[in-house]
Design a protein around this motif. Structure first.
Motif, PDB file in Angstrom:
ATOM      1  N   SER A   1       7.057  -3.971   7.910  1.00 19.46           N
ATOM      2  CA  SER A   1       8.208  -4.082   7.008  1.00 19.46           C
ATOM      3  C   SER A   1       7.793  -4.894   5.840  1.00 19.46           C
ATOM      4  O   SER A   1       8.135  -4.599   4.667  1.00 19.46           O
ATOM      5  CB  SER A   1       9.318  -4.644   8.064  1.00 19.46           C
ATOM      6  OG  SER A   1       9.220  -5.820   8.201  1.00 19.46           O
ATOM      7  N   GLU A   2       7.223  -5.977   6.060  1.00 11.48           N
ATOM      8  CA  GLU A   2       6.922  -6.918   4.806  1.00 11.48           C
ATOM      9  C   GLU A   2       5.555  -6.200   4.036  1.00 11.48           C
ATOM     10  O   GLU A   2       5.932  -6.612   2.800  1.00 11.48           O
ATOM     11  CB  GLU A   2       6.363  -8.289   5.361  1.00 11.48           C
ATOM     12  CG  GLU A   2       7.173  -9.204   6.112  1.00 11.48           C
ATOM     13  CD  GLU A   2       8.467  -9.320   5.177  1.00 11.48           C
ATOM     14  OE1 GLU A   2       8.277  -9.664   4.102  1.00 11.48           O
ATOM     15  OE2 GLU A   2       9.602  -9.227   5.663  1.00 11.48           O
ATOM     16  N   THR A   3       4.929  -5.519   4.306  1.00 14.42           N
ATOM     17  CA  THR A   3       3.955  -4.652   3.472  1.00 14.42           C
ATOM     18  C   THR A   3       4.610  -3.727   2.566  1.00 14.42           C
ATOM     19  O   THR A   3       4.435  -3.684   1.380  1.00 14.42           O
ATOM     20  CB  THR A   3       3.012  -4.046   4.151  1.00 14.42           C
ATOM     21  OG1 THR A   3       2.367  -5.096   5.052  1.00 14.42           O
ATOM     22  CG2 THR A   3       2.063  -3.145   3.366  1.00 14.42           C
ATOM     23  N   ILE A   4       5.748  -3.165   3.226  1.00 13.76           N
ATOM     24  CA  ILE A   4       6.744  -2.162   2.492  1.00 13.76           C
ATOM     25  C   ILE A   4       7.239  -2.930   1.260  1.00 13.76           C
ATOM     26  O   ILE A   4       7.527  -2.342   0.209  1.00 13.76           O
ATOM     27  CB  ILE A   4       7.440  -1.471   3.565  1.00 13.76           C
ATOM     28  CG1 ILE A   4       6.710  -0.213   4.405  1.00 13.76           C
ATOM     29  CG2 ILE A   4       8.505  -0.589   2.735  1.00 13.76           C
ATOM     30  CD1 ILE A   4       7.338   0.242   5.382  1.00 13.76           C
ATOM     31  N   ILE A   5       7.777  -3.908   1.645  1.00  9.97           N
ATOM     32  CA  ILE A   5       8.586  -4.662   0.811  1.00  9.97           C
ATOM     33  C   ILE A   5       8.148  -5.530  -0.253  1.00  9.97           C
ATOM     34  O   ILE A   5       8.244  -5.243  -1.491  1.00  9.97           O
ATOM     35  CB  ILE A   5       9.537  -6.037   1.650  1.00  9.97           C
ATOM     36  CG1 ILE A   5      10.648  -5.246   2.365  1.00  9.97           C
ATOM     37  CG2 ILE A   5      10.184  -6.775   0.530  1.00  9.97           C
ATOM     38  CD1 ILE A   5      11.089  -6.016   3.308  1.00  9.97           C
ATOM     39  N   LYS A   6       6.902  -6.005   0.055  1.00 10.99           N
ATOM     40  CA  LYS A   6       5.958  -6.940  -0.716  1.00 10.99           C
ATOM     41  C   LYS A   6       4.932  -6.294  -1.604  1.00 10.99           C
ATOM     42  O   LYS A   6       4.535  -6.637  -2.811  1.00 10.99           O
ATOM     43  CB  LYS A   6       5.288  -8.086   0.042  1.00 10.99           C
ATOM     44  CG  LYS A   6       6.484  -9.068   0.373  1.00 10.99           C
ATOM     45  CD  LYS A   6       5.722 -10.122   1.158  1.00 10.99           C
ATOM     46  CE  LYS A   6       6.800 -11.189   1.516  1.00 10.99           C
ATOM     47  NZ  LYS A   6       6.248 -12.304   2.539  1.00 10.99           N
ATOM     48  N   ASP A   7       4.370  -5.077  -0.954  1.00  8.21           N
ATOM     49  CA  ASP A   7       3.523  -4.244  -1.891  1.00  8.21           C
ATOM     50  C   ASP A   7       4.223  -3.417  -2.565  1.00  8.21           C
ATOM     51  O   ASP A   7       4.342  -2.231  -1.918  1.00  8.21           O
ATOM     52  CB  ASP A   7       2.363  -3.844  -0.837  1.00  8.21           C
ATOM     53  CG  ASP A   7       1.049  -3.315  -1.393  1.00  8.21           C
ATOM     54  OD1 ASP A   7       1.186  -2.901  -2.663  1.00  8.21           O
ATOM     55  OD2 ASP A   7      -0.100  -3.315  -0.916  1.00  8.21           O
ATOM     56  N   ALA A   8       3.890  -3.390  -3.842  1.00  6.52           N
ATOM     57  CA  ALA A   8       4.767  -2.370  -4.846  1.00  6.52           C
ATOM     58  C   ALA A   8       4.025  -1.133  -4.835  1.00  6.52           C
ATOM     59  O   ALA A   8       4.961   0.092  -4.953  1.00  6.52           O
ATOM     60  CB  ALA A   8       4.638  -2.750  -6.241  1.00  6.52           C
ATOM     61  N   ASN A   9       2.765  -0.643  -4.159  1.00 10.19           N
ATOM     62  CA  ASN A   9       2.093   0.345  -4.085  1.00 10.19           C
ATOM     63  C   ASN A   9       2.346   1.192  -2.763  1.00 10.19           C
ATOM     64  O   ASN A   9       2.040   2.155  -2.409  1.00 10.19           O
ATOM     65  CB  ASN A   9       0.668   0.154  -4.350  1.00 10.19           C
ATOM     66  CG  ASN A   9       0.329  -0.006  -5.701  1.00 10.19           C
ATOM     67  OD1 ASN A   9       1.004   0.268  -6.662  1.00 10.19           O
ATOM     68  ND2 ASN A   9      -0.448  -1.202  -5.686  1.00 10.19           N
ATOM     69  N   GLY A  10       3.052   0.425  -1.819  1.00 11.79           N
ATOM     70  CA  GLY A  10       3.297   0.852  -0.339  1.00 11.79           C
ATOM     71  C   GLY A  10       2.074   1.148   0.274  1.00 11.79           C
ATOM     72  O   GLY A  10       1.054   0.426   0.136  1.00 11.79           O
ATOM     73  N   CYS A  11       2.092   2.154   1.309  1.00 15.65           N
ATOM     74  CA  CYS A  11       0.953   2.344   2.014  1.00 15.65           C
ATOM     75  C   CYS A  11       0.200   3.715   1.447  1.00 15.65           C
ATOM     76  O   CYS A  11       0.663   4.524   1.351  1.00 15.65           O
ATOM     77  CB  CYS A  11       1.182   2.603   3.462  1.00 15.65           C
ATOM     78  SG  CYS A  11       0.094   3.186   4.638  1.00 15.65           S
ATOM     79  N   LEU A  12      -1.160   3.187   1.295  1.00 15.81           N
ATOM     80  CA  LEU A  12      -1.860   4.552   0.756  1.00 15.81           C
ATOM     81  C   LEU A  12      -1.918   5.360   1.774  1.00 15.81           C
ATOM     82  O   LEU A  12      -1.947   6.954   0.993  1.00 15.81           O
ATOM     83  CB  LEU A  12      -3.486   3.884   0.347  1.00 15.81           C
ATOM     84  CG  LEU A  12      -4.339   5.020  -0.164  1.00 15.81           C
ATOM     85  CD1 LEU A  12      -3.717   5.457  -1.472  1.00 15.81           C
ATOM     86  CD2 LEU A  12      -5.934   4.404  -0.253  1.00 15.81           C
ATOM     87  N   ALA A  13      -2.021   5.421   2.913  1.00 15.78           N
ATOM     88  CA  ALA A  13      -2.146   6.491   3.947  1.00 15.78           C
ATOM     89  C   ALA A  13      -0.874   7.359   3.871  1.00 15.78           C
ATOM     90  O   ALA A  13      -0.838   8.619   3.652  1.00 15.78           O
ATOM     91  CB  ALA A  13      -2.328   5.980   5.298  1.00 15.78           C
TER      92      ALA A  13
END
Length: 192
Positions: A92-104
């Motif tokens: 959830s934090e990766t989704i929120i904080k990383d503007a690029n989201g998940c590459l996969a």
């Protein structure tokens, strides 16, 4: 006579991964990639191959780093359930904080439906994550942290499907509270 440029391939792959992550496969031009990698196109073709071959290397690099992160995170957790909770919260934090989201996840929608080789890489990654989570669920059940009300593989699929859906919600609404609330709801559902 053209001069061959020597470069650190792993560093170049990391830089190209960042470009693909930000712009997507189709949005990243060869010029964007070679500029980020600080090489010329002939060096790219002579060492790595074409754009698709580079993308495959970048995707594998990204997935390997993600796997190492998961394994390190599990090793630091106090229990199997704590490892699952850490996984969900980190997603959830990766989704929120990383503007690029998940590459996969991005690749699954952009490239995978039309490219069997990319789809195969993503399926292997999903299988790894599913098996990782299923193993943690089984351990949590064996240690009495969770009740065996659902099949561990089904529960692992449910967790993966949940956080990949959060990515779409965040792209549409950019509401961190919504994502964190969904993560906590998922944790409550699997912990009860």
């Amino acid at each position: 006579m053209a001069r061959n440029v020597e470069f650190n391939e792993e560093e170049a792959i990391q830089k190209a991964t960042d470009v693909f992550w930000e712009k997507g496969y189709h949005g990243a031009s060869l010029r964007d990639l070679t500029d980020a990698m600080q090489i010329n196109s002939s060096s790219l073709y002579n060492t790595i191959g074409d754009k698709h071959q580079l993308f495959v290397k970048c995707l594998k690099y990204y997935i390997q780093n993600k796997r190492e992160f998961l394994q390190n995170q599990s090793a630091r957790a106090d229990s199997p359930l704590a490892a699952i909770v850490n996984f969900i919260e980190a997603a959830s934090e990766t989704i929120i904080k990383d503007a690029n989201g998940c590459l996969a996840v991005k690749t699954a929608f952009e490239v995978s439906p039309k490219d069997d080789s990319i789809q195969s890489i993503l399926k292997a990654d999903n299988d790894f994550t599913r098996n990782y989570l299923s193993s943690l669920v089984k351990q949590a059940i064996n240690e009495g942290e969770m009740v065996a009300t659902e099949d561990p593989d089904l529960l692992a699929d449910f967790i993966v499907a949940s956080y990949t859906g959060w990515y779409e919600l965040h792209v549409l609404y950019a509401n961190p509270k919504q994502i964190r609330n969904l993560a906590q709801l998922l944790i409550r559902q699997i912990s009860s």
